[in-house]
Every structure is written in C-alpha cells, then in structure tokens.
Motif scaffolding. Sequence first.
Motif, PDB file in Angstrom:
ATOM      1  N   PRO A  41      13.376  -8.284  34.563  1.00  0.00           N
ATOM      2  CA  PRO A  41      13.308  -8.507  33.114  1.00  0.00           C
ATOM      3  C   PRO A  41      12.551  -9.799  32.796  1.00  0.00           C
ATOM      4  CG  PRO A  41      15.553  -7.986  33.829  1.00  0.00           C
ATOM      5  CD  PRO A  41      14.752  -8.216  35.058  1.00  0.00           C
ATOM      6  N   LEU A  42      11.916  -9.833  31.611  1.00  0.00           N
ATOM      7  CA  LEU A  42      11.165 -11.010  31.192  1.00  0.00           C
ATOM      8  C   LEU A  42      12.078 -11.993  30.488  1.00  0.00           C
ATOM      9  CD1 LEU A  42       7.901  -9.342  29.846  1.00  0.00           C
ATOM     10  CD2 LEU A  42       8.396 -10.168  32.145  1.00  0.00           C
ATOM     11  N   GLY A  43      11.854 -13.265  30.735  1.00  0.00           N
ATOM     12  CA  GLY A  43      12.648 -14.309  30.105  1.00  0.00           C
ATOM     13  C   GLY A  43      12.066 -14.725  28.763  1.00  0.00           C
ATOM     14  N   TRP A  44      12.577 -15.842  28.207  1.00  0.00           N
ATOM     15  CA  TRP A  44      12.128 -16.309  26.895  1.00  0.00           C
ATOM     16  C   TRP A  44      10.663 -16.736  26.910  1.00  0.00           C
ATOM     17  CZ3 TRP A  44      10.162 -21.214  26.737  1.00  0.00           C
ATOM     18  CH2 TRP A  44      10.444 -22.038  27.836  1.00  0.00           C
ATOM     19  N   ASP A  45      10.128 -17.099  28.077  1.00  0.00           N
ATOM     20  CA  ASP A  45       8.735 -17.546  28.169  1.00  0.00           C
ATOM     21  C   ASP A  45       7.778 -16.403  28.484  1.00  0.00           C
ATOM     22  OD1 ASP A  45       9.713 -17.057  30.664  1.00  0.00           O
ATOM     23  OD2 ASP A  45       8.951 -18.912  31.582  1.00  0.00           O
ATOM     24  N   GLY A  46       8.285 -15.177  28.507  1.00  0.00           N
ATOM     25  CA  GLY A  46       7.420 -14.034  28.782  1.00  0.00           C
ATOM     26  C   GLY A  46       7.147 -13.805  30.246  1.00  0.00           C
ATOM     27  N   LYS A  47       7.825 -14.540  31.132  1.00  0.00           N
ATOM     28  CA  LYS A  47       7.634 -14.399  32.573  1.00  0.00           C
ATOM     29  C   LYS A  47       8.893 -13.795  33.192  1.00  0.00           C
ATOM     30  CE  LYS A  47       4.472 -18.336  32.904  1.00  0.00           C
ATOM     31  NZ  LYS A  47       4.207 -19.651  33.534  1.00  0.00           N
ATOM     32  N   PRO A  48       8.769 -13.139  34.338  1.00  0.00           N
ATOM     33  CA  PRO A  48       9.955 -12.555  34.977  1.00  0.00           C
ATOM     34  C   PRO A  48      10.980 -13.626  35.330  1.00  0.00           C
ATOM     35  CG  PRO A  48       7.928 -11.712  35.981  1.00  0.00           C
ATOM     36  CD  PRO A  48       7.528 -12.829  35.072  1.00  0.00           C
ATOM     37  N   ILE A  49      12.266 -13.295  35.129  1.00  0.00           N
ATOM     38  CA  ILE A  49      13.326 -14.237  35.458  1.00  0.00           C
ATOM     39  C   ILE A  49      13.427 -14.371  36.980  1.00  0.00           C
ATOM     40  CG2 ILE A  49      14.580 -13.648  33.371  1.00  0.00           C
ATOM     41  CD1 ILE A  49      16.505 -12.012  35.092  1.00  0.00           C
ATOM     42  N   PRO A  50      14.000 -15.455  37.501  1.00  0.00           N
ATOM     43  CA  PRO A  50      14.154 -15.604  38.955  1.00  0.00           C
ATOM     44  C   PRO A  50      15.007 -14.483  39.542  1.00  0.00           C
ATOM     45  CG  PRO A  50      14.539 -17.691  37.839  1.00  0.00           C
ATOM     46  CD  PRO A  50      14.442 -16.659  36.775  1.00  0.00           C
ATOM     47  N   TYR A  51      14.718 -14.134  40.773  1.00  0.00           N
ATOM     48  CA  TYR A  51      15.441 -13.029  41.414  1.00  0.00           C
ATOM     49  C   TYR A  51      16.917 -13.364  41.619  1.00  0.00           C
ATOM     50  CZ  TYR A  51      16.483  -9.256  44.667  1.00  0.00           C
ATOM     51  OH  TYR A  51      17.032  -8.154  45.260  1.00  0.00           O
ATOM     52  N   TRP A  52      17.233 -14.650  41.905  1.00  0.00           N
ATOM     53  CA  TRP A  52      18.642 -15.021  42.115  1.00  0.00           C
ATOM     54  C   TRP A  52      19.445 -14.850  40.829  1.00  0.00           C
ATOM     55  CZ3 TRP A  52      20.736 -18.793  39.082  1.00  0.00           C
ATOM     56  CH2 TRP A  52      19.836 -19.680  38.451  1.00  0.00           C
ATOM     57  N   LEU A  53      18.808 -15.136  39.681  1.00  0.00           N
ATOM     58  CA  LEU A  53      19.493 -14.953  38.406  1.00  0.00           C
ATOM     59  C   LEU A  53      19.691 -13.462  38.111  1.00  0.00           C
ATOM     60  CD1 LEU A  53      20.582 -16.522  35.961  1.00  0.00           C
ATOM     61  CD2 LEU A  53      18.333 -16.296  34.905  1.00  0.00           C
ATOM     62  N   TYR A  54      18.701 -12.676  38.509  1.00  0.00           N
ATOM     63  CA  TYR A  54      18.783 -11.222  38.356  1.00  0.00           C
ATOM     64  C   TYR A  54      19.983 -10.680  39.145  1.00  0.00           C
ATOM     65  CZ  TYR A  54      17.308  -6.333  39.066  1.00  0.00           C
ATOM     66  OH  TYR A  54      17.256  -4.966  39.141  1.00  0.00           O
ATOM     67  N   LYS A  55      20.177 -11.183  40.376  1.00  0.00           N
ATOM     68  CA  LYS A  55      21.303 -10.726  41.188  1.00  0.00           C
ATOM     69  C   LYS A  55      22.631 -11.291  40.683  1.00  0.00           C
ATOM     70  CE  LYS A  55      21.029  -8.714  44.553  1.00  0.00           C
ATOM     71  NZ  LYS A  55      21.143  -7.249  44.812  1.00  0.00           N
ATOM     72  N   LEU A  56      22.626 -12.544  40.177  1.00  0.00           N
ATOM     73  CA  LEU A  56      23.855 -13.189  39.696  1.00  0.00           C
ATOM     74  C   LEU A  56      24.467 -12.410  38.548  1.00  0.00           C
ATOM     75  CD1 LEU A  56      25.794 -15.637  39.774  1.00  0.00           C
ATOM     76  CD2 LEU A  56      24.267 -16.753  38.131  1.00  0.00           C
ATOM     77  N   HIS A  57      23.641 -11.954  37.620  1.00  0.00           N
ATOM     78  CA  HIS A  57      24.143 -11.218  36.451  1.00  0.00           C
ATOM     79  C   HIS A  57      24.299  -9.727  36.727  1.00  0.00           C
ATOM     80  CE1 HIS A  57      24.092 -14.483  33.536  1.00  0.00           C
ATOM     81  NE2 HIS A  57      22.944 -14.893  34.067  1.00  0.00           N
ATOM     82  N   GLY A  58      24.008  -9.315  37.947  1.00  0.00           N
ATOM     83  CA  GLY A  58      24.190  -7.907  38.290  1.00  0.00           C
ATOM     84  C   GLY A  58      23.285  -6.977  37.515  1.00  0.00           C
ATOM     85  N   LEU A  59      22.076  -7.425  37.202  1.00  0.00           N
ATOM     86  CA  LEU A  59      21.171  -6.604  36.397  1.00  0.00           C
ATOM     87  C   LEU A  59      20.603  -5.420  37.162  1.00  0.00           C
ATOM     88  CD1 LEU A  59      19.213  -9.406  34.495  1.00  0.00           C
ATOM     89  CD2 LEU A  59      21.180  -8.074  33.742  1.00  0.00           C
ATOM     90  N   GLY A  60      20.871  -5.383  38.475  1.00  0.00           N
ATOM     91  CA  GLY A  60      20.423  -4.235  39.254  1.00  0.00           C
ATOM     92  C   GLY A  60      21.470  -3.145  39.357  1.00  0.00           C
ATOM     93  N   VAL A  61      22.688  -3.377  38.781  1.00  0.00           N
ATOM     94  CA  VAL A  61      23.781  -2.396  38.835  1.00  0.00           C
ATOM     95  C   VAL A  61      23.681  -1.473  37.626  1.00  0.00           C
ATOM     96  CG1 VAL A  61      26.279  -2.078  38.976  1.00  0.00           C
ATOM     97  CG2 VAL A  61      25.203  -4.083  40.027  1.00  0.00           C
ATOM     98  N   GLU A  62      23.780  -0.171  37.868  1.00  0.00           N
ATOM     99  CA  GLU A  62      23.659   0.821  36.800  1.00  0.00           C
ATOM    100  C   GLU A  62      25.034   1.223  36.286  1.00  0.00           C
ATOM    101  OE1 GLU A  62      21.442   4.086  38.303  1.00  0.00           O
ATOM    102  OE2 GLU A  62      19.540   2.983  38.434  1.00  0.00           O
ATOM    103  N   TYR A  63      25.174   1.327  34.940  1.00  0.00           N
ATOM    104  CA  TYR A  63      26.403   1.763  34.284  1.00  0.00           C
ATOM    105  C   TYR A  63      26.052   2.918  33.345  1.00  0.00           C
ATOM    106  CZ  TYR A  63      28.545  -2.605  35.909  1.00  0.00           C
ATOM    107  OH  TYR A  63      29.028  -3.628  36.682  1.00  0.00           O
ATOM    108  N   PRO A  64      26.273   4.163  33.770  1.00  0.00           N
ATOM    109  CA  PRO A  64      25.961   5.295  32.890  1.00  0.00           C
ATOM    110  C   PRO A  64      27.087   5.555  31.894  1.00  0.00           C
ATOM    111  CG  PRO A  64      26.673   6.105  35.020  1.00  0.00           C
ATOM    112  CD  PRO A  64      26.658   4.604  35.125  1.00  0.00           C
ATOM    113  N   CYS A  65      26.745   6.120  30.737  1.00  0.00           N
ATOM    114  CA  CYS A  65      27.736   6.468  29.713  1.00  0.00           C
ATOM    115  C   CYS A  65      27.444   7.879  29.225  1.00  0.00           C
ATOM    116  CB  CYS A  65      27.678   5.473  28.552  1.00  0.00           C
ATOM    117  SG  CYS A  65      28.867   5.844  27.236  1.00  0.00           S
TER     118      CYS A  65
END
Length: 482
Positions: free
Chosen positions: A365-389
């Motif tokens: 995902p892109l951050g506030w500056d338009g650049k990809p966020i760091p990979y460690w932050l991506y893993k910290l927030h669990g943005l790679g985990v899928e939650y279907p509804c």
Amino acid sequence: MESILEQQRKAHEEIERLEQAIVDQFMNDPKSHKERLAREHRVSDFLDRISSRSKFLYELYLDSDGARKTEIDALSGTSEFSEFYGRLKAIKDYHRRYPNETVEPLELEFINQTKSNGEEDELDKLFSGEEGSGRFLDLHALHEQYVNLKNVKKLDYLTYLSEFDNFAEYPKENKHGEYIKYLEDLRSYLESFFGRVKPLSNLEDIKETTRKSFLQQWESGNFPGWEKQIGSDEDNNLFCAACRKGYKKQTVFDAHLTSKKHIKAANAMVKRGITSIDRETQEKLLEEAEKERNSREREIAFIEALIRKYAEILGSQREDTKANVERKRALTDRERRMELEAEEVDDIESESEDEDKIYNPLKLPLGWDGKPIPYWLYKLHGLGVEYPCEICGNYVYMGRKAFDRHFQEWRHAHGMRCLGIPNTRHFHEITLIEDAYALWEKLKSSGKTDEFKPDTMEEFEDQDGNVFNKKTYDDLKRQGLL
C-alpha cells in the motif's frame, strides 16, 4: 575471424532473443496512443532483424563454397583433438593481445529495449504537427493541388476530407497530366502515412488483394468512373494515324487536324516516306492505339482503387481528422495558442510521470507521501492477512483494522439491509449469512432485538420543554391538554 558454426549459433540465439523480445512487448498493454505506436515500431524493427538474420542463416546453410562442410569434417575427423586445441590456442592468443576488450551480451541489449533513449523523439519526427502523432491526416498540400486541377468542384478542406476518394465525379477526358501527378502524390502520402501508423501491417498484401478485386471489376466494366471505358467508341474515319489517337466527335477531329501537334506528326510521317495509309493498316493502328490507351487508363484506375482502399483502412483517422478540423474552426486564435501550450505542458508532465514511476513488485500500500510503506510496517499491521465477509458479497478485507472498520460502512450495512436484519452491535464479528440469521432468531426470541418502536422510542417536546414519547404526546394532544 569467427567460425561458420559460431556465426550460425549466434544468429540462432539472436533470432530466439528477438522472438522473446516481441512476446515481452505484447505482454504489456500500452496506456496511450503514443505508447502503442512506439511498441508497434519497436516490434517492426525486431521483425526486420529476424528477417535479416534468417536470410543470413539461409545463405550459411546453403554452403555454396563448401566452407561449412570443410569445418564440420575438420571437427569430426581423425584430427578432431588437434583441431580443438588449435582453436582454443587461437582464442587464448586473441584475448592475450586484447585483454581489455569489452563485450556486451545479447541479453543486455534486449533488457534495455523497452526504454531506448530518444525513442519518443524519433517517433515525433515521423509525423508533422498537423498529424498529431498519427491520429490525423495532413492533406492540406494535396487539397491545394486538387483545387488547382481543371474542371473540378472547388471544395473546402473539410468537404475534401470526405470526398477525396470520390473519383467518379471527375471527367474521364481530363484524367491525364496534372491529374495523374495528383493521384501519384496522394497515393504516395497515404502509403507513407499507413506505414508510419500501422508498421505491422503488410502493405504488399493489401496491394495484391486490391489488384485482384480491381481486375475483376475492370474486365467486367463495372469499375466506378470507368464503366464505359471497355471497348472502343471511336469511328475509323475519326482516327488520326499520325497521332495514333481516335476521336468521338467530328468537330473535335476537324479541330485536331489544324493543331500544331498533328502537323508536326504528319510531317514526321512524310519524312519517313509514308504518304497514305490503307484501311487495313489504319484498323491495325487503331487497334494498337486502343490497347495502349486501355493499358494506360487501367493503371490510372488502379491507382484510384488503391487510394479508395487506403482511405477505407484509415477510416478512423479520417473521421478523427474531420472532427479535429471542425473543432479547430470553432476556436479563436487565442484558444488555439492556449491549446498548443496545454499540449506542451501535457507532454512535459507525461515525461515526468514516466520518470517518477515507482518500483513496487510486492504491491505494498502507498503511504501519505505516495510511496510504498516499509515492508516491516506492512507485516506489523497484518495487511497481508485476508478477512472475507459473506454478507458483503464475499468481499475480502486486507488487515484486521480494515476488517473491524467495515462493520459500520455502507457495504456491510447494505448487506444486512438486504437480509432484513438491523445492523446493530450484536452482529459485530458476524460475517456468515447463516450465523446472522441464527443470531437474529435468538435475539427475537429473547426480546433483545433492539428493534426501533416509534410509539415508545420516538420523543416529542411540548412548549414548556416537557418530553413525552409519541403515544403519550398524541393522547395529550387529542384531549387538548397541550
């Protein structure tokens, strides 16, 4: 000097890499007209190189001088080891003499093909400013050439764009001289434009197909503008043997006999000793003149058929040109200048966008500056985990935060409304339709549905500030106590 087998190997390698480069080009979808055009020109260059290398390989395999066979015999004969070590020694001697010689492998050449320096500048040089990088036709010079022809309707440029391939309106008697030059120039321009706009199309195949169709119409006498051309309408008595030309009208023939051209041709016949021509010779000359004229006019008609075919293939560019001309006519000089400036700004911005493309292979995902966020932050927030509804139509939410937030968003609320269930706090964390129905039935049976009841939950206030529910307020009002 490289051996013949090594030359063949390198040619085969280059052909394979060129084929893979073509596949790579078509794997990427162009985002604009200019990118599509650049890709087609790039692929056309690759195809030309493949054709050239294939021709080179064919000549090597022919082995007309027997050098290839001699080399193979030397490598597979009784002295194969001495031949091998002799070649190895030659290679080592070469690199000993030239130790710092740089070699660029073929794979590096094709890796950098997608962003060749100066490619866009070269593409811009192919088209004039009026052609707009191949989107529009530029027929201004040909229009001026057309209106200067004799016995033509004086058309404005917009009308000419619609009728430049309508040759049936032009008199057959005037299709010579300047008219032929105009046709050749028009055909030359359309072929040039076609080659620049559609570099991957085969122009020779189009010509051959058009020729076959044209010959069928010509032989049957149905070609537009030349329907009465088959056969000869001239009378033998109206045939000038000196000029080898027939006429349809007596008045035209009589006027021809007094012209300088006829007198010069007649004097030339007298000098050759020909003073009179019998009827048989005259008929023979008439037949030869008819064949010559038919051949000449067939070539003119074929050029017209080619122009019609090119105009049909370039139909989209033709319509866009007419729309562009109409649009520009409605603009003032100031608006035209502003348009040109805007186009220059767009070109600069598009170049800067190309330069600022971000390398993001992990699709972060892109951050506030338009650049990809760091990979460690991506893993910290669990943005790679899928939650279907399932209630949201099996929509997948990435990360726990987005999943918790979606229960109060429009998509989930719409899904609950479609199920006929109120979207209350009891249904938080419920994503399956079956679970939602089961919980709703349980809440209704226990009386904890939190269903809105207007008689008891809707509040009203009187003039003194006293608050009543809807039922009490209506009763007091009917009794006149408020």
